[in-house]
Design an enzyme around this catalytic site. Structure first.
Site, short mmCIF file in Angstrom:
data_model
loop_
_atom_site.label_atom_id
_atom_site.label_comp_id
_atom_site.label_asym_id
_atom_site.label_seq_id
_atom_site.Cartn_x
_atom_site.Cartn_y
_atom_site.Cartn_z
N GLU A 166 -28.98 75.14 7.93
CA GLU A 166 -28.72 75.50 6.53
C GLU A 166 -27.21 75.50 6.27
O GLU A 166 -26.74 75.00 5.24
CB GLU A 166 -29.31 76.88 6.26
CG GLU A 166 -29.11 77.39 4.84
CD GLU A 166 -29.51 78.85 4.71
OE1 GLU A 166 -29.07 79.48 3.73
OE2 GLU A 166 -30.25 79.36 5.58
N ASP A 171 -25.39 72.82 3.78
CA ASP A 171 -24.62 73.32 2.65
C ASP A 171 -23.28 72.59 2.58
O ASP A 171 -22.82 72.17 1.50
CB ASP A 171 -24.41 74.82 2.80
CG ASP A 171 -23.47 75.39 1.74
OD1 ASP A 171 -23.79 75.30 0.55
OD2 ASP A 171 -22.41 75.92 2.12
N ASN A 176 -32.82 77.34 0.85
CA ASN A 176 -32.38 77.38 2.25
C ASN A 176 -32.98 76.21 3.04
O ASN A 176 -32.29 75.57 3.85
CB ASN A 176 -32.79 78.69 2.91
CG ASN A 176 -32.10 79.90 2.27
OD1 ASN A 176 -31.11 79.74 1.57
ND2 ASN A 176 -32.63 81.07 2.51
N GLU A 196 -31.32 72.86 2.14
CA GLU A 196 -30.03 72.70 2.82
C GLU A 196 -30.24 72.39 4.30
O GLU A 196 -29.54 71.55 4.88
CB GLU A 196 -29.19 73.96 2.66
CG GLU A 196 -28.68 74.17 1.24
CD GLU A 196 -27.90 75.45 1.07
OE1 GLU A 196 -26.91 75.45 0.31
OE2 GLU A 196 -28.27 76.47 1.69
#
Length: 246
Positions: free
Chosen positions: A61, A65, A130, A133
Site C-alpha cells: 500500500e 501510494d 488501501n 494502492e
C-alpha cells in the site's frame, strides 16, 4: 518461502480462480502471483515469512501510494504547463483523495479478493482504497514502471482525470469552510458531543456555528465524519460566496 507460498496459494483457491479474476482486473497477465497474493492478504491472517516479517498488503500500500502519486504528478505537469507548484499539488490531492481511491477500489470489487479472518462487512470504507494502492504496488514489483503507469492511465487518468472538473472538486468541505471563514474574518466553531441515542454503534453529533449562529447540524459514527457532513451542509448555505475560492 515455499511454505508461505503454499499457504497463500491454498487460501486463494477457495475464492475461485485468482489468476483469471486478477487478469480481468489488470487487463494483462501477471508474471509473479506472489506479489498480488500479498496485496490481498489482510494483517488478520497473521502470516509471516521465515524472518518473522509480516506478510500483508500494508507495505505494498505504501509503495503503491508513491507510484500513484508519481504518475499523477507527471501527467499533471505535462498537461498543465502553466500550473504552479501549489496548483499542481492541489490537483494531485484531488485525484488521489481517500474518497476517490475508495471509489476506485469498490468499482473493481477488490474486496472480493481479500483473504482475512475478519468478515468483509466489518471493514471500513478505506480498505477499498488501501487495496487499490496495494495492487499498484504489486504491479510495480511484478512488471515494472511502464505497466504500473499504463494501469493508472487506464483505470484512473483516462476515465476520471478531467482538469476542468477537478478544479471545481471539493476534497474537504471542512478545510474549505475554515479557509473561507479565515479569509472573510468570520468566527467559527464545531461543538461536537457524543450522541448515545438508541443505536448499537456509537454516534457523534455536531453543531457548526459561524459568527455565533448555528448554520448546520450533523450526526455520524465518528467526530471527523460528523464535522465533514456539517461542513458540507454549511458549504451549500454559502456556496456562491465560497465557490469563488475554488
Amino acid at each position: 518461502m515455499k511454505y508461505i507460498r503454499n499457504i497463500l496459494n491454498s487460501r486463494f483457491k477457495r475464492n475461485g480462480n485468482f489468476f483469471m479474476v486478477l487478469t480481468k482486473v489488470l487487463r494483462f497477465k501477471p508474471k509473479h502471483l506472489k506479489f498480488y497474493q500479498t496485496a490481498f492478504t489482510h494483517r488478520s491472517m497473521n502470516i509471516k515469512d521465515k524472518h518473522g516479517n509480516a506478510i500483508n498488503y500494508e507495505r505494498l500500500e505504501f509503495l503503491g501510494d508513491a507510484m500513484l502519486g508519481a504518475v499523477i504528478a507527471s501527467h499533471l505537469y505535462l498537461e498543465v504547463p502553466g500550473g504552479d507548484e501549489g496548483y499542481l499539488t492541489k490537483m494531485r490531492s484531488k485525484v488521489v483523495s481517500r474518497e476517490h481511491l475508495n471509489e476506485l477500489g469498490k468499482e473493481l470489487n477488490l474486496i472480493d479478493l481479500v483473504q482475512s479472518r475478519i468478515p468483509s462487512g466489518q471493514f471500513g470504507d478505506n480498505i477499498h482504497g488501501n487495496l487499490f494502492e496495494a495492487l499498484i504496488g504489486a504491479i510495480f514489483l511484478d512488471r515494472g514502471y511502464k505497466y504500473c503507469e499504463k494501469f493508472i492511465y487506464n483505470r484512473v487518468i483516462i476515465p476520471y482525470v478531467d482538469i476542468e472538473k477537478l478544479e471545481g472538486k471539493v476534497i474537504s468541505y471542512k478545510s474549505l469552510l475554515i479557509e473561507w471563514c479565515q479569509k472573510e474574518k468570520k468566527t467559527f466553531s464545531y461543538n461536537v458531543y457524543e450522541d448515545t441515542g438508541n443505536d448499537d454503534v456509537r454516534h457523534f453529533s455536531v453543531k457548526l456555528s459561524i459568527d455565533n449562529k448555528v448554520i448546520a447540524k450533523a450526526r455520524a459514527t465518528s467526530k471527523k465524519k460528523a464535522e465533514e457532513k456539517a461542513s458540507k451542509r454549511a458549504f451549500f448555505a454559502f456556496q456562491k460566496k465560497i465557490s469563488k475560492m475554488l
